[in-house]
Motif scaffolding. Structure first.
Motif, short mmCIF file in Angstrom:
data_model
loop_
_atom_site.label_atom_id
_atom_site.label_comp_id
_atom_site.label_asym_id
_atom_site.label_seq_id
_atom_site.Cartn_x
_atom_site.Cartn_y
_atom_site.Cartn_z
N ARG A 86 78.30 -80.06 111.04
CA ARG A 86 78.08 -78.69 110.58
C ARG A 86 76.59 -78.42 110.43
O ARG A 86 76.11 -77.33 110.73
CB ARG A 86 78.80 -78.43 109.25
N ALA A 87 75.84 -79.42 109.99
CA ALA A 87 74.40 -79.25 109.83
C ALA A 87 73.75 -78.88 111.17
O ALA A 87 72.78 -78.10 111.20
CB ALA A 87 73.77 -80.53 109.27
N ASN A 88 74.28 -79.38 112.25
CA ASN A 88 73.77 -79.06 113.58
C ASN A 88 73.96 -77.57 113.87
O ASN A 88 73.06 -76.89 114.36
CB ASN A 88 74.50 -79.92 114.62
N LEU A 89 75.14 -77.06 113.55
CA LEU A 89 75.40 -75.63 113.73
C LEU A 89 74.50 -74.80 112.82
O LEU A 89 73.94 -73.79 113.26
CB LEU A 89 76.87 -75.31 113.46
N ASN A 90 74.35 -75.22 111.57
CA ASN A 90 73.47 -74.50 110.65
C ASN A 90 72.06 -74.37 111.22
O ASN A 90 71.42 -73.32 111.11
CB ASN A 90 73.39 -75.22 109.30
N TYR A 91 71.59 -75.43 111.83
CA TYR A 91 70.25 -75.47 112.43
C TYR A 91 70.12 -74.41 113.53
O TYR A 91 69.13 -73.70 113.60
CB TYR A 91 70.01 -76.87 112.98
N LEU A 92 71.16 -74.29 114.35
CA LEU A 92 71.13 -73.29 115.42
C LEU A 92 71.26 -71.87 114.90
O LEU A 92 70.66 -70.94 115.45
CB LEU A 92 72.25 -73.55 116.43
N LEU A 93 72.05 -71.69 113.85
CA LEU A 93 72.31 -70.35 113.33
C LEU A 93 71.07 -69.68 112.74
O LEU A 93 71.06 -68.45 112.58
CB LEU A 93 73.43 -70.38 112.29
N ILE A 94 70.06 -70.44 112.44
CA ILE A 94 68.83 -69.86 111.88
C ILE A 94 68.20 -68.88 112.87
O ILE A 94 67.60 -67.89 112.48
CB ILE A 94 67.83 -70.97 111.51
N HIS A 95 68.39 -69.14 114.16
CA HIS A 95 67.81 -68.30 115.20
C HIS A 95 68.90 -67.55 115.94
O HIS A 95 69.79 -68.16 116.53
CB HIS A 95 67.01 -69.16 116.19
N PRO A 96 68.88 -66.23 115.92
CA PRO A 96 69.92 -65.44 116.61
C PRO A 96 70.01 -65.79 118.10
O PRO A 96 69.01 -66.13 118.73
CB PRO A 96 69.44 -63.99 116.43
N TYR A 97 71.20 -65.69 118.63
CA TYR A 97 71.50 -65.90 120.04
C TYR A 97 71.32 -67.35 120.51
O TYR A 97 71.30 -67.62 121.71
CB TYR A 97 70.71 -64.95 120.95
N SER A 98 71.21 -68.28 119.57
CA SER A 98 71.16 -69.69 119.96
C SER A 98 72.51 -70.08 120.53
O SER A 98 73.54 -69.49 120.19
CB SER A 98 70.84 -70.56 118.75
N PHE A 99 72.51 -71.08 121.38
CA PHE A 99 73.78 -71.47 121.99
C PHE A 99 73.84 -72.96 122.30
O PHE A 99 72.84 -73.65 122.33
CB PHE A 99 74.09 -70.64 123.24
N TYR A 100 75.08 -73.40 122.49
CA TYR A 100 75.37 -74.75 122.93
C TYR A 100 75.62 -74.71 124.43
O TYR A 100 76.22 -73.77 124.95
CB TYR A 100 76.65 -75.29 122.28
N VAL A 101 75.18 -75.76 125.11
CA VAL A 101 75.53 -75.98 126.50
C VAL A 101 76.16 -77.35 126.59
O VAL A 101 75.66 -78.31 126.01
CB VAL A 101 74.29 -75.90 127.43
N CYS A 102 77.27 -77.43 127.31
CA CYS A 102 77.97 -78.70 127.48
C CYS A 102 78.04 -79.04 128.97
O CYS A 102 78.50 -78.23 129.77
CB CYS A 102 79.38 -78.62 126.91
N PHE A 103 77.57 -80.23 129.30
CA PHE A 103 77.72 -80.74 130.66
C PHE A 103 79.00 -81.54 130.71
O PHE A 103 79.18 -82.51 129.97
CB PHE A 103 76.53 -81.63 131.03
#
Length: 153
Positions: A86-103
Motif C-alpha cells: 500500500r505504501a507503494n501506491l501512496n507514493y504514486l498517489l502524491i502525483h496526479p496521473y501517476s501510473f503502473y506499467v506491467c510487463f
C-alpha cells in the motif's frame, strides 16, 4: 575443493526486471508525448519520471511510473494482477496521473493502470484499501501510444 564452485545465483526476477525495463524504454523511444526524464534506482515506489512534450518541446510537467514485471499466467479475463505494498501506491498517489506499467513476459506485452484507478476499484468493491498492507493492482489495458496521449492531454 567443490565449495569454490559455489557462486551466488542471479534471482529469476532479475531477468524479468531487465526485460521489463527494455520493453518499456523501447516503447517510450517512439513516443511523441513523453520522454524519460530520469530513472529512479532507489525504488521507493517510482521507477521513472516521464516528462510531457508538446510540439517537440519539453514542458517540465512530469508523471511518475512504477514498472513491474511478471511471468504469471493471464487471469481468465486476459488481465494481469500483481501485489504491491500500500505504501507503494501512496507514493504514486502524491502525483496526479501517476501510473503502473506491467510487463507480462509470456506475451511480451506492456499493460497500464492509473494509480487513481486502483483506489477507485477498491472503493467500488467496498474494500478498505487504506487499512491493507498489500493491494492487488489489476492490469486490463495494453499500453498504447493513444493511451499515453490521453494521459498527456
Amino acid at each position: 575443493m567443490h565449495h569454490l564452485n559455489d557462486f551466488p545465483k542471479r534471482a529469476r526476477n532479475h531477468r524479468i526486471e531487465r526485460l521489463a525495463i527494455s520493453a518499456f524504454e523501447n516503447f517510450l523511444g517512439d513516443s511523441n508525448d513523453f520522454f524519460i526524464q530520469s530513472q529512479d534506482m532507489n525504488d521507493y515506489g517510482v521507477d521513472y519520471q516521464l516528462e510531457i512534450t508538446t510540439n517537440d518541446q519539453a514542458t517540465n510537467i512530469r508523471l511518475f511510473v512504477q514498472l513491474k514485471g511478471t511471468e504469471q499466467e493471464l487471469n481468465n479475463d486476459g488481465s494481469v494482477s500483481i501485489s504491491v505494498n500500500r505504501a507503494n501506491l501512496n507514493y504514486l498517489l502524491i502525483h496526479p496521473y501517476s501510473f503502473y506499467v506491467c510487463f507480462h513476459a509470456p506475451s511480451n506485452s506492456l499493460k497500464i493502470t492509473l494509480a487513481e484507478s486502483v483506489v477507485r476499484s477498491y472503493k467500488q468493491s467496498g474494500k478498505q484499501w487504506a487499512e491493507q498492507e498489500t493491494l492487488t493492482v489489476k492490469f486490463t489495458e495494453d499500453i498504447s501510444e493513444s493511451r499515453l496521449h490521453e494521459i498527456a492531454e
